[in-house]
Design a protein around this motif. Structure first.
Motif, PDB file in Angstrom:
ATOM      1  N   ASP A   2      36.837  47.350  45.130  1.00 30.64           N
ATOM      2  CA  ASP A   2      37.154  46.293  46.103  1.00 30.64           C
ATOM      3  C   ASP A   2      37.114  44.927  45.434  1.00 30.64           C
ATOM      4  O   ASP A   2      37.957  44.060  45.704  1.00 30.64           O
ATOM      5  N   ILE A   3      36.119  44.722  44.586  1.00 33.91           N
ATOM      6  CA  ILE A   3      35.994  43.430  43.904  1.00 33.91           C
ATOM      7  C   ILE A   3      37.235  43.170  43.048  1.00 33.91           C
ATOM      8  O   ILE A   3      37.813  42.081  43.089  1.00 33.91           O
ATOM      9  N   THR A   4      37.661  44.174  42.303  1.00 32.38           N
ATOM     10  CA  THR A   4      38.824  43.991  41.426  1.00 32.38           C
ATOM     11  C   THR A   4      40.071  43.621  42.238  1.00 32.38           C
ATOM     12  O   THR A   4      40.780  42.665  41.905  1.00 32.38           O
ATOM     13  N   VAL A   5      40.330  44.353  43.322  1.00 31.72           N
ATOM     14  CA  VAL A   5      41.559  44.073  44.084  1.00 31.72           C
ATOM     15  C   VAL A   5      41.451  42.726  44.797  1.00 31.72           C
ATOM     16  O   VAL A   5      42.403  41.927  44.773  1.00 31.72           O
ATOM     17  N   PHE A   6      40.301  42.462  45.399  1.00 32.44           N
ATOM     18  CA  PHE A   6      40.149  41.213  46.165  1.00 32.44           C
ATOM     19  C   PHE A   6      40.398  39.999  45.272  1.00 32.44           C
ATOM     20  O   PHE A   6      41.139  39.076  45.643  1.00 32.44           O
ATOM     21  N   ILE A   7      39.805  40.009  44.104  1.00 30.45           N
ATOM     22  CA  ILE A   7      39.938  38.852  43.220  1.00 30.45           C
ATOM     23  C   ILE A   7      41.340  38.774  42.638  1.00 30.45           C
ATOM     24  O   ILE A   7      41.887  37.686  42.441  1.00 30.45           O
ATOM     25  N   THR A   8      41.964  39.921  42.409  1.00 34.77           N
ATOM     26  CA  THR A   8      43.338  39.895  41.915  1.00 34.77           C
ATOM     27  C   THR A   8      44.279  39.256  42.928  1.00 34.77           C
ATOM     28  O   THR A   8      45.196  38.512  42.550  1.00 34.77           O
ATOM     29  N   ILE A   9      44.076  39.535  44.204  1.00 36.42           N
ATOM     30  CA  ILE A   9      44.978  38.956  45.209  1.00 36.42           C
ATOM     31  C   ILE A   9      44.887  37.427  45.174  1.00 36.42           C
ATOM     32  O   ILE A   9      45.906  36.730  45.196  1.00 36.42           O
ATOM     33  N   ASP A  10      43.681  36.901  45.079  1.00 39.80           N
ATOM     34  CA  ASP A  10      43.556  35.441  44.948  1.00 39.80           C
ATOM     35  C   ASP A  10      44.219  34.945  43.661  1.00 39.80           C
ATOM     36  O   ASP A  10      44.976  33.973  43.665  1.00 39.80           O
ATOM     37  N   PHE A  11      43.927  35.644  42.573  1.00 39.06           N
ATOM     38  CA  PHE A  11      44.456  35.250  41.262  1.00 39.06           C
ATOM     39  C   PHE A  11      45.987  35.245  41.251  1.00 39.06           C
ATOM     40  O   PHE A  11      46.626  34.338  40.694  1.00 39.06           O
ATOM     41  N   SER A  12      46.583  36.235  41.913  1.00 38.35           N
ATOM     42  CA  SER A  12      48.044  36.379  41.880  1.00 38.35           C
ATOM     43  C   SER A  12      48.758  35.222  42.574  1.00 38.35           C
ATOM     44  O   SER A  12      49.953  35.006  42.358  1.00 38.35           O
ATOM     45  N   GLN A  13      48.013  34.483  43.390  1.00 39.36           N
ATOM     46  CA  GLN A  13      48.640  33.331  44.051  1.00 39.36           C
ATOM     47  C   GLN A  13      49.034  32.255  43.050  1.00 39.36           C
ATOM     48  O   GLN A  13      49.876  31.407  43.343  1.00 39.36           O
TER      49      GLN A  13
END
Lengths: 210, 210
Positions: free
Chosen positions: A171-182
């Motif tokens: 969950d941590i990996t996906v959650f932070i990736t979504i922010d990062f991808s912005q």
């Protein structure tokens, strides 16, 4: 212990969120990668690949990989378990975290590194110059993240969290990736309702602001 | 348990070598990815991302990631330990395995997938078509693997194995990548004498032919 951190970089944020979920605090220093501090000779002794984050242990051992740092913390602070509770759950958490790293984090990183002007001639992390951006990777990365999101949306239709019943490293990996991808102006596809629901729930955890 | 394997693919070979080091045997079936069997509807139920290897447990759980399969085996057959013996060693093995995956396996895969005619329009694994190759990744991948080999050569100047004193998952990842990279005509730089010494030693282990 000392954590070499940078507040604006996504991989250190994975470690910070992990620590917050554990309720563990570690003294940290900032390595400002926007000022290229990761390429200093001092930091190279800690992280020969010139990458943050790094956890330096009291005996001088340097763990220079975000997930490896989290695994070390899991060993010395086992609860709550964020890499799974038994052999099967550990394998499934690891599988989803790896899927998320390959098809989500890695693809988002390709979009950012190969598109953003600040990474001109630095298309890969850890190198101060001499790595031309490859513009085709922006589009390939976007399609890969889209594909992952649709795959994840099916998973989250039947599970509260990425790897199943309990909140985990995945969950941590996906959650932070979504922010990062912005940073590459990426948005989760509007039809991925389960991902949106899950994301809102994770965003409400205190660790989300770590 | 059942292992979905393919004798000619590098990630299944990582699992086979790991099992051989453990002295564990698991019944397997071949999924011939050269005949595109990974895209069949039957296999998609096992591996939605259409990738080998997969370990199917007796309860139907499918672990569809090479290293996650190895971690599961490590849990149920703990000796010899191939992911490290204590918290610190586990972190260092994981770190080196991840470095090897990013800068060695991943970069070699980019060379192969984006250069070989057999992967025309299939520049990423798990997709039957529609992913154009990006020729620039062949050269970028080659430079990344070269950089990793020189980094590893320094490590092996002072250590018998990739992650230090004992043979581990990280050795398996690098060893198999070097063989795999020959599909893109990659050769370890001649000045990497420590890598050559280490490679010869690993090649003499019975597991190397798994």
């Amino acid at each position: 212990m000392k954590l070499y951190d940078f507040s604006l970089a996504p991989n250190p944020r994975r470690v910070r969120m992990f620590l917050a979920e554990k309720g563990v605090s570690i003294p940290s220093v900032q390595i400002n990668t926007r000022e290229r501090e990761q390429f200093s000779e001092d930091f190279k002794r800690v992280s020969p690949r010139c990458i943050v984050p790094v956890l330096e242990l009291d005996d001088g051992t340097c763990i220079a990989e975000s997930v490896s740092i989290c695994r070390y913390i899991e060993e010395i602070h086992p609860e709550p378990k964020l890499f799974g509770r038994d052999a099967k759950e550990k394998a499934i958490v690891d599988m989803w975290n790896r899927h998320a790293e390959t098809d989500c984090y890695g693809a988002a990183a390709e979009m950012v590194r190969n598109g953003a002007p600040m990474f001109s001639d630095r298309g890969l992390p850890g190198q101060p110059s001499g790595v031309p951006q490859i513009p085709e990777l922006v589009e390939r990365g976007r399609r890969t993240v889209d594909r992952f999101m649709r795959y994840l949306d099916q998973q989250l239709a039947n599970n509260p969290f990425v790897a199943g019943d309990v909140f985990s490293m995945a969950d941590i990996t996906v959650f932070i990736t979504i922010d990062f991808s912005q940073r590459a102006n990426y948005q989760v596809p509007a039809d991925c309702k389960n991902v949106q629901r899950w994301r809102d729930e994770v965003a409400s955890r205190p660790s989300a602001s770590a």
